[in-house]
Each structure stands twice: as structure tokens, then as C-alpha cells.
Design a protein around this motif. Sequence first.
Motif, short mmCIF file in Angstrom:
data_model
loop_
_atom_site.label_atom_id
_atom_site.label_comp_id
_atom_site.label_asym_id
_atom_site.label_seq_id
_atom_site.Cartn_x
_atom_site.Cartn_y
_atom_site.Cartn_z
N VAL A 191 -9.61 0.49 -9.31
CA VAL A 191 -9.12 -0.66 -8.55
C VAL A 191 -8.23 -0.20 -7.38
O VAL A 191 -8.03 -0.95 -6.42
CB VAL A 191 -8.34 -1.63 -9.47
CG1 VAL A 191 -7.81 -2.84 -8.73
CG2 VAL A 191 -9.21 -2.06 -10.64
N TRP A 192 -7.73 1.03 -7.46
CA TRP A 192 -6.78 1.53 -6.46
C TRP A 192 -7.30 1.44 -5.02
O TRP A 192 -6.56 0.98 -4.13
CB TRP A 192 -6.36 2.95 -6.81
CG TRP A 192 -5.43 3.60 -5.83
CD1 TRP A 192 -5.63 4.77 -5.16
CD2 TRP A 192 -4.14 3.14 -5.43
NE1 TRP A 192 -4.55 5.06 -4.36
CE2 TRP A 192 -3.62 4.07 -4.51
CE3 TRP A 192 -3.37 2.02 -5.76
CZ2 TRP A 192 -2.38 3.92 -3.91
CZ3 TRP A 192 -2.13 1.86 -5.15
CH2 TRP A 192 -1.65 2.80 -4.25
N PRO A 193 -8.54 1.81 -4.73
CA PRO A 193 -9.02 1.66 -3.34
C PRO A 193 -8.96 0.22 -2.84
O PRO A 193 -8.71 -0.02 -1.64
CB PRO A 193 -10.47 2.16 -3.42
CG PRO A 193 -10.50 3.09 -4.59
CD PRO A 193 -9.55 2.48 -5.58
N ASP A 194 -9.15 -0.75 -3.73
CA ASP A 194 -9.06 -2.16 -3.33
C ASP A 194 -7.62 -2.54 -2.98
O ASP A 194 -7.40 -3.36 -2.08
CB ASP A 194 -9.57 -3.07 -4.45
CG ASP A 194 -11.04 -2.86 -4.75
OD1 ASP A 194 -11.76 -2.41 -3.84
OD2 ASP A 194 -11.47 -3.11 -5.90
N ILE A 195 -6.67 -1.96 -3.70
CA ILE A 195 -5.26 -2.22 -3.40
C ILE A 195 -4.92 -1.69 -2.00
O ILE A 195 -4.30 -2.39 -1.18
CB ILE A 195 -4.34 -1.57 -4.45
CG1 ILE A 195 -4.61 -2.12 -5.85
CG2 ILE A 195 -2.88 -1.73 -4.07
CD1 ILE A 195 -4.30 -3.59 -6.01
N ILE A 196 -5.35 -0.48 -1.72
CA ILE A 196 -5.11 0.10 -0.39
C ILE A 196 -5.77 -0.76 0.68
O ILE A 196 -5.16 -1.05 1.73
CB ILE A 196 -5.64 1.55 -0.33
CG1 ILE A 196 -4.83 2.45 -1.26
CG2 ILE A 196 -5.58 2.08 1.11
CD1 ILE A 196 -5.34 3.87 -1.33
N HIS A 197 -7.01 -1.17 0.43
CA HIS A 197 -7.73 -1.98 1.41
C HIS A 197 -7.01 -3.30 1.67
O HIS A 197 -6.83 -3.72 2.83
CB HIS A 197 -9.16 -2.25 0.92
CG HIS A 197 -9.94 -3.15 1.83
ND1 HIS A 197 -9.97 -4.52 1.65
CD2 HIS A 197 -10.68 -2.90 2.94
CE1 HIS A 197 -10.71 -5.07 2.60
NE2 HIS A 197 -11.16 -4.11 3.38
N LEU A 214 -2.46 -6.74 -11.12
CA LEU A 214 -1.06 -7.01 -11.44
C LEU A 214 -0.37 -5.73 -11.91
O LEU A 214 0.81 -5.51 -11.61
CB LEU A 214 -0.98 -8.09 -12.52
CG LEU A 214 0.40 -8.70 -12.75
CD1 LEU A 214 0.94 -9.36 -11.49
CD2 LEU A 214 0.34 -9.72 -13.90
N ALA A 215 -1.10 -4.89 -12.63
CA ALA A 215 -0.54 -3.61 -13.07
C ALA A 215 -0.17 -2.75 -11.86
O ALA A 215 0.87 -2.08 -11.85
CB ALA A 215 -1.54 -2.87 -13.96
N TRP A 216 -1.00 -2.77 -10.82
CA TRP A 216 -0.67 -2.02 -9.61
C TRP A 216 0.55 -2.61 -8.91
O TRP A 216 1.35 -1.89 -8.31
CB TRP A 216 -1.87 -1.95 -8.67
CG TRP A 216 -2.85 -0.88 -9.03
CD1 TRP A 216 -4.16 -1.04 -9.38
CD2 TRP A 216 -2.59 0.54 -9.11
NE1 TRP A 216 -4.74 0.18 -9.66
CE2 TRP A 216 -3.80 1.17 -9.50
CE3 TRP A 216 -1.47 1.33 -8.89
CZ2 TRP A 216 -3.91 2.54 -9.68
CZ3 TRP A 216 -1.57 2.71 -9.07
CH2 TRP A 216 -2.78 3.30 -9.45
N CYS A 217 0.70 -3.93 -8.99
CA CYS A 217 1.91 -4.55 -8.43
C CYS A 217 3.16 -4.03 -9.14
O CYS A 217 4.20 -3.78 -8.52
CB CYS A 217 1.83 -6.07 -8.54
SG CYS A 217 0.59 -6.82 -7.46
N SER A 270 4.49 -5.49 0.12
CA SER A 270 3.08 -5.40 -0.26
C SER A 270 2.86 -6.03 -1.62
O SER A 270 1.82 -6.66 -1.87
CB SER A 270 2.64 -3.94 -0.29
OG SER A 270 2.70 -3.36 1.00
N VAL A 271 3.82 -5.86 -2.52
CA VAL A 271 3.72 -6.45 -3.87
C VAL A 271 3.57 -7.96 -3.77
O VAL A 271 2.66 -8.55 -4.38
CB VAL A 271 4.96 -6.08 -4.71
CG1 VAL A 271 4.98 -6.91 -6.00
CG2 VAL A 271 4.97 -4.60 -5.03
N PHE A 272 4.43 -8.59 -3.00
CA PHE A 272 4.40 -10.05 -2.93
C PHE A 272 3.18 -10.54 -2.16
O PHE A 272 2.65 -11.63 -2.45
CB PHE A 272 5.70 -10.57 -2.33
CG PHE A 272 6.86 -10.42 -3.28
CD1 PHE A 272 7.02 -11.29 -4.35
CD2 PHE A 272 7.76 -9.37 -3.15
CE1 PHE A 272 8.06 -11.14 -5.25
CE2 PHE A 272 8.81 -9.22 -4.04
CZ PHE A 272 8.95 -10.10 -5.11
#
Length: 356
Positions: free
Chosen positions: A23-29, A90-93, A140-142
Motif C-alpha cells: 500500500v506504501w506506493p499509494d500513500i506516496i502517490h 490508517l496504519a500508515w497514518c 499529510s496524515v490529516f
Amino acid sequence: MAHFVTRMIQTTRDEESQQLMTVWPDIIHDVTKAIENFNIPDVAKWMEKVLQYNVPGGKKIRGLGLIYAYKLLAPNDQLTEENIRLARILAWCVELTQTYFLMMDDIEDQSLFRRGQLCWYQYNDLNLAAINDTFMLQNSVFYLIRKHFKGKDCYVNLLEIFQDITMKSTMGQSLELLCSNFGKKPNLDIFTMDRYNSIIEYKTAYYTYVFPITAAMHLAGIKDQEMFKEAKTISLELGCFFQVQDDYVDLFGKFDVCGKDGTDIQEGKCTWFVVVALQRVTPEQRKILEECYGDSDLEKIQHVKQLYNDLNLLDAYFKYEEETYNLIKVHIKQISSGLPHNLFLDILENLCHRVS
């Protein structure tokens, strides 16, 4: 039996960690695209570097804990592929929140290494310019919560828990900085166990276990306030146990295992070891602490470590660890609100062996 349980947890953790990374690449994107929409591509490119350098390299204890809790707490019909993906977002947040806490902590403590590499503010001599990057991560979290959870029943509760934990953690950090006298010679008179417990509750315990478990409960749609109350009580106990273990790791951990050098003595931190030492010292031994604690001179640091040895603090720590483990286990078994006992028992077993 405990070692078998720990290996089983670790296998699950390793598998989920791999899934989380997908999922990490989606977070960066998501984050960089949001910045690009403001027509500032240079900032988007910089933010990608900030994210890649600082976020994914940790143990992901909090993020993985959230996913594990969600899978245990959510009804079976809720455990769809899309909902599990939302849990991972949510875990990445949670991991992003953890990261900006650590980045700011490294600046305040003037640390050199984090997770086996130079602290971000040390990278390319960024220095205090790195503070702005911590704000970028926080915002970025919010943004991510708004993008993926707005309109869902848990949305407001998630915003509140992230804001609440940020406030509590920064208050804990402030209390620790006041206690260590902002890098000057600390006042050992205020290094009491009550003060120490307040520091670790707010600085560590809330965001280490209360945070991910409560967020998972909101995502799972839990409304029972007694469940939240019991989860908070046990999570705080686990979080304080976690921090005392970190104090041990700071003194006795190896760089190739923990990825950073121990600096609590020279920084004059209020730790479990110095508080217990102050409870045991003779007047002559206290003078050694007053002279040497909070000083970066290598010889003085060694004097403090030798004093800890003379006071048999390692034996005291192992006794504390065993007694605390047994006490928390009893408290977990007394949970009566309907929370699954194995959620907390598995965390406890994993904690028990994290420093061995």
C-alpha cells in the motif's frame, strides 16, 4: 509455549508487513499528487524524498498493531478486501504520525542516528530546516484521513483520536524536556518515579498502544464505552512497560539491532534506571550522579554506568520485567467488556521477548 506464541505472532507480523508495504506506493502517490495539484512540483518531489527516507524503515509496531486489532475486532462480514486496505491506509497514518514525532525528537535531542541511518535533520546538513518537513508529514496524515475516511461513521472519531494523541504526546515530550532541563545539567531532585511515570504515559504509552488500538476500534464500528475504557487501561500498562524496556535498550542495546546509539545518560533523561538509582544511592554515590549525569564526557558516562552496575540495577530491571509481565497478564485476563483477551496477550508476549 511463550516462545512458540512469539514465533507465531512474528510470522503473522512478517506477512502483514509485506502486505502493508504493497500500500506504501499509494500513500506516496496520494500525498505527492495532492501537492502537485497546487502546482508546486518541486515540493512534491521533495516530499517524496522525505517520505521514502523516514517512514517505511521502522518496525511498524503501531501500524501492524492497528491492523491486527482491526482484524480481531471487526465482524467477519466487515473484513472485505477494501476494508482491510482502509485499515492499512490508517496504519500508515499512524506510522506517519510516529515518524514526525521521531523526527522532531531527534532534533530536540540532537541525535545522530535513527533506524540505522543519519537522522533526517543531519541528512545533507538540513539542520532546523527539517522542522518544516515534520509539519508536512503531520498535515499529510490529516489529508489522507480526509481523502479516505470522510463520510464514514468513524471519520470524526478518527480525526479526534489523531488530534488527541498528538496533543498528549507533545505534552509528554514537553514534560521530558523540562525534566532534563533542555540539555543543561538536570535537577535530579525532580527525578521521581511519579514524574517518570507521567512522562512515559504521555510521551510513549498513549501513542504506542492506546492510539492504534483505539483507532482500530473506531474503524471496526465499536461504540461500547466500557470496551474503550478497558482497552485504554490495558494499553497504557503495555505502553509504560514498552518504554521501560526502551530505557534498557538505550543502555544495553546494540546499534546493529536497534539502529541508534544510546544517549539517555549524556542527555540527562529521566529514565527508569536513573530514578531507581536515586532511590538506592548513598550520599557519596549521589554526588557521582550529580557530577556525571547529563554530561557527554565519555569518562563521566562510564562512571554512571559503573554506578548502575554497583547498584545491581540490571537485576532490578529483570525483576521489574518479570513482575510487570505477570501483573499485566492478570489484568488482561480480568477484562470483562467483551474485548478479545488474545489481542492484548499476544502484544504482551511479543513485548516480553523484544529485548531478549
